[in-house]
Design an enzyme around this catalytic site. Structure first.
Site, PDB file in Angstrom:
ATOM      1  CE1 TYR A 124      -3.669  -2.102   0.306  1.00 48.95           C
ATOM      2  CE2 TYR A 124      -3.306  -3.229   1.225  1.00 48.95           C
ATOM      3  CZ  TYR A 124      -3.460  -3.641   1.092  1.00 48.95           C
ATOM      4  OH  TYR A 124      -5.055  -4.223   0.536  1.00 48.95           O
ATOM      5  CG  PHE A 405     -11.792  -0.428   8.937  1.00 49.76           C
ATOM      6  CD1 PHE A 405     -10.907  -1.007   7.135  1.00 49.76           C
ATOM      7  CD2 PHE A 405     -11.555  -0.651  10.105  1.00 49.76           C
ATOM      8  CE1 PHE A 405     -10.021   0.115   7.340  1.00 49.76           C
ATOM      9  CE2 PHE A 405     -10.099   0.745   9.571  1.00 49.76           C
ATOM     10  CZ  PHE A 405      -9.714   0.848   8.181  1.00 49.76           C
TER      11      PHE A 405
END
Length: 405
Positions: A124, A405
């Protein structure tokens, strides 16, 4: 090369893209029964899919929520979750195309920040995300571990029924509030997928709530893992702590006291706790609480650099000019003067230069500019600016997300 197109998914593609994600994460496709219960929590909004011949080969998803930033403000944020590429279509530019489309969507909607939890940290950074908050994994020995007598606890701890846990905990989380930089709000769809299935009548997790003078002020979600075997038939269970939040130190300590008092338990594990949570110092013998790991937790990506920098506060120090480079969102590239009185774009010469992913690491206050420079992530134009940047960006409490999440 794979011939594919990237676009927002339609309502009719919700289940097929959810199945694709489950396959990418090595799970079975969703059953009709499970889809009936959670399907509404997988809306088409804010999802981009990669399609080959009309069939999905990749998915990136997010939901809108809010995040606490240094100084106490909350900002709108995109929480990126549900990212996957079909196993036979990886390393062909599919993920890069989807992430670029997603970032452009965030920018078009005026979101200042995006965050995620990285399953593979090497992925990322190239999309502008930096590791902004860490979490530690604790193992506490039982029954030896006991809270010190001077640790303030009080009130009452009670176990909830599964029905009560589904009904009461969302409101209690909102009451506790986003009191640390990095904490995020939990919208309804988060509770449906990440909480209700685990603590409801069909789940296996337990929920205990602490009540103080002003009512309920903390909760813990945990599971009891049976560790008995033929060789160790008397081995105590392990408590696996998934979620623990409280309004203050007394309520938090009372919840830990409860966990350390459960009978027939040999160890308590808790992953992704705040790195500055002083549990070991709360014990009569700090060696009974071991930190097994310190890992990256929340990754943060400034989407609108000017808005993000202006939203947080800074400690007292002379201003610093940062030169920020953002290759995917070039409108962010520029020089920013940052000081205790605010932030502005400037044409002044840079004191420090960094890419946007490193700015994401700096933003919540965990990493010092001096440390990032020593790691080769910050180019130093004026050595005296490092100390000023350290002082400006530092925070009293370590940033922490506390929500998976």
């Amino acid at each position: 090369m794979t011939d594919f197109d990237v676009r927002p998914i339609t309502e009719e593609e919700r289940r097929s893209t959810f199945d694709l994600l489950r396959r990418a994460l090595h799970s079975l496709p969703v059953t009709d029964d499970l889809w009936a219960r959670i399907g509404e929590s997988w809306p088409a909004a804010h999802k981009f899919g990669a399609f080959e011949g009309g069939n999905p080969i990749g998915i990136v998803s997010s939901y809108d929520t809010e995040i606490a930033v240094p100084g106490g403000r909350t900002l709108p944020v995109a929480a990126v979750e549900g990212v996957g590429v079909r196993a036979d279509r990886t390393r062909r530019g599919v993920l890069s195309a989807m992430m670029a489309a997603q970032l452009a969507g965030f920018a078009a909607r005026g979101l200042p920040l995006a965050v995620l939890h990285a399953s593979e940290p090497t992925i990322y950074g190239r999309f502008g995300y930096g590791s902004a908050a860490l979490g530690k994994t604790l193992r506490v020995e039982r029954p030896a571990a006991r809270l010190h007598e001077r640790v303030a606890t009080g009130g009452d701890v009670r176990l909830l029924t599964p029905e009560e846990a589904v009904r009461e905990i969302p409101g209690l989380y909102r009451r506790i509030g986003l009191h640390r930089p990095g904490m995020i709000g939990r919208p309804e769809q988060w509770w449906t997928i990440s909480h209700d299935r685990q603590v409801g009548p069909d789940g296996g997790r337990l929920v205990a709530v602490h009540s103080g003078p002003d009512g309920d002020d903390g909760f813990v979600v945990y599971a009891a893992i049976d560790r008995r075997s033929f060789d160790s038939p008397d081995q105590g269970a392990a408590l696996d702590v998934h979620d623990l939040h409280a309004t203050g130190p007394a309520a938090r300590a009372a919840l830990w006291r409860y966990l350390l008092s459960v009978d027939l338990v040999s160890e308590v594990y808790a992953r992704h706790r705040p790195v500055d949570e002083p549990l070991a110092l709360m014990l009569t013998d700090h060696r009974h609480a071991a930190t097994l790991a310190v890992e990256d937790d929340l990754w943060l990506r400034p989407v609108d650099v000017a808005a993000a920098l202006a939203a947080r506060t800074y400690r007292a120090a002379a201003p610093v000019v940062l030169a920020v480079t953002d290759r995917l969102l070039p409108a962010n590239t520029g020089h920013y003067e940052i000081g205790p009185d605010g932030v502005r774009r400037t044409g002044a010469a840079a004191d420090l230069a960094l890419d946007v992913d490193t700015l994401g690491m700096l933003y919540l206050g965990h990493w010092a500019a001096t440390t990032l420079a020593a790691a080769g992530r910050v180019d130093v134009c004026d050595a005296a600016a490092l100390g000023r940047a350290d002082e400006l960006f530092t925070t009293t409490a370590a940033p922490w997300c506390g929500t998976h999440f």
